[in-house]
Design a protein around this motif. Structure first.
Motif, PDB file in Angstrom:
ATOM      1  N   PHE A 150       0.828  -1.213   0.000  1.00 48.42           N
ATOM      2  CA  PHE A 150       0.000   0.000   0.000  1.00 48.42           C
ATOM      3  C   PHE A 150       0.861   1.262   0.000  1.00 48.42           C
ATOM      4  CE2 PHE A 150      -3.628  -2.562   1.899  1.00 48.42           C
ATOM      5  CZ  PHE A 150      -4.466  -2.388   0.810  1.00 48.42           C
ATOM      6  N   LEU A 151       1.941   1.250   0.780  1.00 57.70           N
ATOM      7  CA  LEU A 151       2.798   2.432   0.833  1.00 57.70           C
ATOM      8  C   LEU A 151       3.507   2.666  -0.497  1.00 57.70           C
ATOM      9  CD1 LEU A 151       4.251   2.142   4.436  1.00 57.70           C
ATOM     10  CD2 LEU A 151       2.555   3.777   3.601  1.00 57.70           C
ATOM     11  N   LEU A 152       3.943   1.595  -1.134  1.00 57.07           N
ATOM     12  CA  LEU A 152       4.557   1.747  -2.461  1.00 57.07           C
ATOM     13  C   LEU A 152       3.541   2.278  -3.470  1.00 57.07           C
ATOM     14  CD1 LEU A 152       6.814  -1.427  -2.706  1.00 57.07           C
ATOM     15  CD2 LEU A 152       7.548   0.954  -2.526  1.00 57.07           C
ATOM     16  N   ALA A 153       2.329   1.759  -3.404  1.00 60.20           N
ATOM     17  CA  ALA A 153       1.283   2.245  -4.310  1.00 60.20           C
ATOM     18  C   ALA A 153       1.006   3.726  -4.058  1.00 60.20           C
ATOM     19  CB  ALA A 153       0.013   1.417  -4.141  1.00 60.20           C
ATOM     20  N   ALA A 154       1.068   4.147  -2.790  1.00 62.25           N
ATOM     21  CA  ALA A 154       0.837   5.554  -2.456  1.00 62.25           C
ATOM     22  C   ALA A 154       1.912   6.449  -3.061  1.00 62.25           C
ATOM     23  CB  ALA A 154       0.787   5.730  -0.942  1.00 62.25           C
ATOM     24  N   LEU A 155       3.115   5.911  -3.188  1.00 65.93           N
ATOM     25  CA  LEU A 155       4.204   6.698  -3.781  1.00 65.93           C
ATOM     26  C   LEU A 155       3.983   6.972  -5.267  1.00 65.93           C
ATOM     27  CD1 LEU A 155       7.349   5.049  -2.138  1.00 65.93           C
ATOM     28  CD2 LEU A 155       6.375   7.311  -1.642  1.00 65.93           C
TER      29      LEU A 155
END
Length: 98
Positions: free
Chosen positions: A43-48
């Motif tokens: 999720f954090l990578l997708a947020a980036l």
């Protein structure tokens, strides 16, 4: 307006993740934490790689998954104290130290 939406989404995620943590600990034990780690990082990578409101919501989901790792451990302690039921059908791993 975005702040209000993010606040509401954060509140909903807290409400959603609480029973998820309880159910996961009941059925799989706290050893399911790597799944929460992988989801949180995902999720954090997708947020980036997204922008705007979607990025904020994905970031909240990622942090919620990572926070759930700690909550899984605390939930296991609450079960040991008898505050929550222990799954009688779950088989615990063998203790090789005995």
């Amino acid at each position: 307006m975005e702040g209000v939406v993010v606040g509401i989404v954060a509140l909903v995620m807290i409400g959603v993740f609480h029973p998820i943590v309880i159910k996961c600990e009941y059925y799989f034990s706290h050893r399911i934490w790597p799944l929460f780690l992988a989801a949180g990082i995902g999720f954090l990578l997708a947020a980036l790689f997204t922008e705007g409101m979607l990025s904020m919501i994905l970031g909240l989901a990622g942090v919620s998954c990572l926070w759930s790792i700690r909550e899984l451990q605390e939930q296991a302690q609450r079960v040991e104290k008898g505050w929550f039921p222990k799954n009688p059908n779950r088989k615990e791993p063998m203790d090789c130290t005995k």
